[in-house]
Motif scaffolding. Structure first.
Motif, PDB file in Angstrom:
ATOM      1  N   VAL A 252      20.543  16.904  34.260  1.00  0.00           N
ATOM      2  CA  VAL A 252      21.855  17.304  33.641  1.00  0.00           C
ATOM      3  C   VAL A 252      22.378  16.191  33.128  1.00  0.00           C
ATOM      4  O   VAL A 252      22.292  15.000  33.675  1.00  0.00           O
ATOM      5  N   ASN A 253      22.797  16.250  31.781  1.00  0.00           N
ATOM      6  CA  ASN A 253      23.289  15.111  31.138  1.00  0.00           C
ATOM      7  C   ASN A 253      25.011  15.147  31.127  1.00  0.00           C
ATOM      8  O   ASN A 253      25.711  15.730  30.570  1.00  0.00           O
ATOM      9  N   ALA A 254      25.293  14.456  32.364  1.00  0.00           N
ATOM     10  CA  ALA A 254      26.644  14.055  32.538  1.00  0.00           C
ATOM     11  C   ALA A 254      27.127  12.879  32.218  1.00  0.00           C
ATOM     12  O   ALA A 254      27.823  12.090  33.106  1.00  0.00           O
ATOM     13  N   ALA A 255      26.676  12.164  31.307  1.00  0.00           N
ATOM     14  CA  ALA A 255      26.556  10.748  31.127  1.00  0.00           C
ATOM     15  C   ALA A 255      27.929  10.394  30.258  1.00  0.00           C
ATOM     16  O   ALA A 255      28.119   9.060  29.710  1.00  0.00           O
ATOM     17  N   GLY A 256      28.790  11.320  29.918  1.00  0.00           N
ATOM     18  CA  GLY A 256      30.253  10.673  29.611  1.00  0.00           C
ATOM     19  C   GLY A 256      29.899  10.284  28.022  1.00  0.00           C
ATOM     20  O   GLY A 256      29.180  10.906  27.204  1.00  0.00           O
ATOM     21  N   ALA A 257      30.367   9.142  27.756  1.00  0.00           N
ATOM     22  CA  ALA A 257      30.507   8.468  26.451  1.00  0.00           C
ATOM     23  C   ALA A 257      29.023   8.465  25.832  1.00  0.00           C
ATOM     24  O   ALA A 257      28.710   8.033  24.927  1.00  0.00           O
TER      25      ALA A 257
ATOM     26  N   GLY B  88      15.125  22.896  30.304  1.00  0.00           N
ATOM     27  CA  GLY B  88      15.494  22.072  31.678  1.00  0.00           C
ATOM     28  C   GLY B  88      16.397  20.950  31.332  1.00  0.00           C
ATOM     29  O   GLY B  88      16.915  20.348  32.156  1.00  0.00           O
ATOM     30  N   PHE B  89      16.643  20.957  29.832  1.00  0.00           N
ATOM     31  CA  PHE B  89      17.888  19.630  29.594  1.00  0.00           C
ATOM     32  C   PHE B  89      19.220  20.526  29.526  1.00  0.00           C
ATOM     33  O   PHE B  89      19.430  21.269  28.793  1.00  0.00           O
ATOM     34  N   PHE B  90      19.987  20.138  30.484  1.00  0.00           N
ATOM     35  CA  PHE B  90      21.499  20.826  30.673  1.00  0.00           C
ATOM     36  C   PHE B  90      22.482  19.580  30.039  1.00  0.00           C
ATOM     37  O   PHE B  90      22.730  18.545  30.915  1.00  0.00           O
TER      38      PHE B  90
ATOM     39  N   PHE C 147      22.297  24.816  28.648  1.00  0.00           N
ATOM     40  CA  PHE C 147      20.567  24.455  28.727  1.00  0.00           C
ATOM     41  C   PHE C 147      20.635  24.141  26.943  1.00  0.00           C
ATOM     42  O   PHE C 147      21.082  25.131  26.328  1.00  0.00           O
ATOM     43  N   ASP C 148      19.954  23.256  26.911  1.00  0.00           N
ATOM     44  CA  ASP C 148      19.680  22.847  25.352  1.00  0.00           C
ATOM     45  C   ASP C 148      18.301  23.855  24.918  1.00  0.00           C
ATOM     46  O   ASP C 148      17.311  24.144  25.542  1.00  0.00           O
ATOM     47  N   ALA C 149      18.713  24.546  23.709  1.00  0.00           N
ATOM     48  CA  ALA C 149      17.788  25.489  23.282  1.00  0.00           C
ATOM     49  C   ALA C 149      16.426  25.188  23.029  1.00  0.00           C
ATOM     50  O   ALA C 149      15.349  25.733  22.869  1.00  0.00           O
TER      51      ALA C 149
END
Length: 365
Positions: A187-192, A313-315, A307-309
């Motif tokens: 999960v990409n919750a990396a903000g900036a 598995g990359f959200f 999810f990235d198309a």
């Protein structure tokens, strides 16, 4: 040897923490944060106001659901997260009308002055009021998410910046700090830093843009009374609200920035102090402290979630902009459902993150 999880969340701000608590006990989760403490960047620099009339329609819908979820949770907390605090928009007739939404109603000039006598009568001609707005105790909310996540078995690792990420046949392998992780979902919750993490992971970036937003706590000669609304200019040039005997102020700037530990720039706060002293009777004497956060947004201002198309598995859990706290619980609820379907073997709907955001989800009751 890499530790194995169903989900690894990258980013320990409000987006990552709220999702971690939503997933806790339902699958195996690790949350990794680059800084030594959680919520170091934007999440610790919030205006702490949840405003149903603020933002695009999808953001307003998510805000209403977030308030429902937070309100239900408050009953179990020793200190509540939410406290009623109205939000008032002031300016000229055309600008207020353009910025007001279905959650805000028009009030007269006299009514606005009664709610906030500190405003100079000649500084505005029209006003709108959102009485469904709430003050948010951000530290209590963040700590509640952390405790719920850890109680549900989530491993939280700080001081672990992601330095490598690659797609495996059955998931992802990440290196963060001195640790290694394997998971079905990242999960990409990396903000900036969300686009930077995407590039590191071999995923096409989305053009997310961080913007500066500065605020300060100031000492005043005439404090705002208890129950005063948060007041914002309809042209987005300032806002202020009560902070005990002090006042929180912001120039509401939207200045593009790179991902960084943003700091106030000379003149930003000082110029606003001069202006507020000319249009209010607050009598600002000095600046007690000031800070700057980054509001990261997509071009259309809608959060990027899904999810990235092109990268299984990359959200994406990014682009929440200035709506992070007020949409966080609703987005976490929706994101958790998508991720749990994936980890249960149910294929997610094939949509790009932009399409998923634009779908204007129906909130699940």
């Amino acid at each position: 040897m890499a530790a194995n999880y169903d989900v690894v969340i990258v980013g320990g701000g409000i987006a990552g923490l709220s999702l971690a608590s939503a997933l806790a006990g339902r699958c195996s989760v690790a949350l990794v944060e680059a800084e030594q403490i959680l919520a170091y960047h934007t999440s610790s620099r919030s205006a702490r106001q949840l405003i149903p009339s603020y933002g695009p329609a999808v953001v307003q819908e998510l805000t209403v659901r977030t308030l429902e979820l937070m309100g239900a949770r408050d009953a179990a907390l020793p200190v509540p997260v939410l406290e009623p605090r109205s939000f008032m928009l002031v300016g000229d007739e055309a600008t207020v009308k353009a910025e007001a939404s279905g959650h805000m109603h028009h009030i007269t000039h006299a009514e606005a002055l009664e709610l906030c006598p500190a405003l100079n009568p000649g500084s505005f001609t029209a006003a709108g009021l959102d009485t469904g707005s709430f003050a948010c105790n951000a530290p209590v909310l963040l700590e509640d998410h952390r405790q719920r996540a850890e109680a549900g078995g989530v491993d939280i690792i700080t001081g672990a910046r992601v330095h490598s990420a690659q797609r495996l046949r059955s998931g992802w392998q990440l290196g963060a700090g001195l640790e290694g992780f394997q998971s079905a979902v990242v999960v990409n919750a990396a903000g900036a830093w969300a686009d930077e993490l995407a590039v590191l992971s071999g995923v096409e970036k989305l053009g997310l843009q961080p913007f500066r937003r500065t605020a300060a706590i100031v000492d005043v000669e005439r404090p705002l009374p208890v129950g005063s609304p948060m007041v914002a200019a309809a042209d987005d040039s300032y806002y202020f609200r009560r902070e005990g005997a002090q006042v929180l102020i912001s120039p509401s700037e939207t200045v593009p920035s790179g991902p960084e530990d943003a700091q106030p720039r000379p003149g930003d706060v000082e110029e606003l102090v001069v202006r507020l002293n000319s249009i209010t009777s607050l009598g600002i004497r000095s600046v007690a402290k000031a800070w700057t956060g980054l509001r990261t947004e997509a071009a259309d201002g809608v959060p990027v979630v899904g999810f990235d198309a092109e990268a299984p598995g990359f959200f994406w859990l990014a682009g929440q902009g200035g709506y992070g706290f007020q949409t966080s619980s609703a987005i976490a609820e929706l994101a958790a459902a998508e991720i749990l379907d994936h980890t249960s073997g149910i294929s997610p709907v094939s949509r790009t993150p932009r399409e998923l955001a634009a779908a204007r989800w129906s909130i699940r009751r």
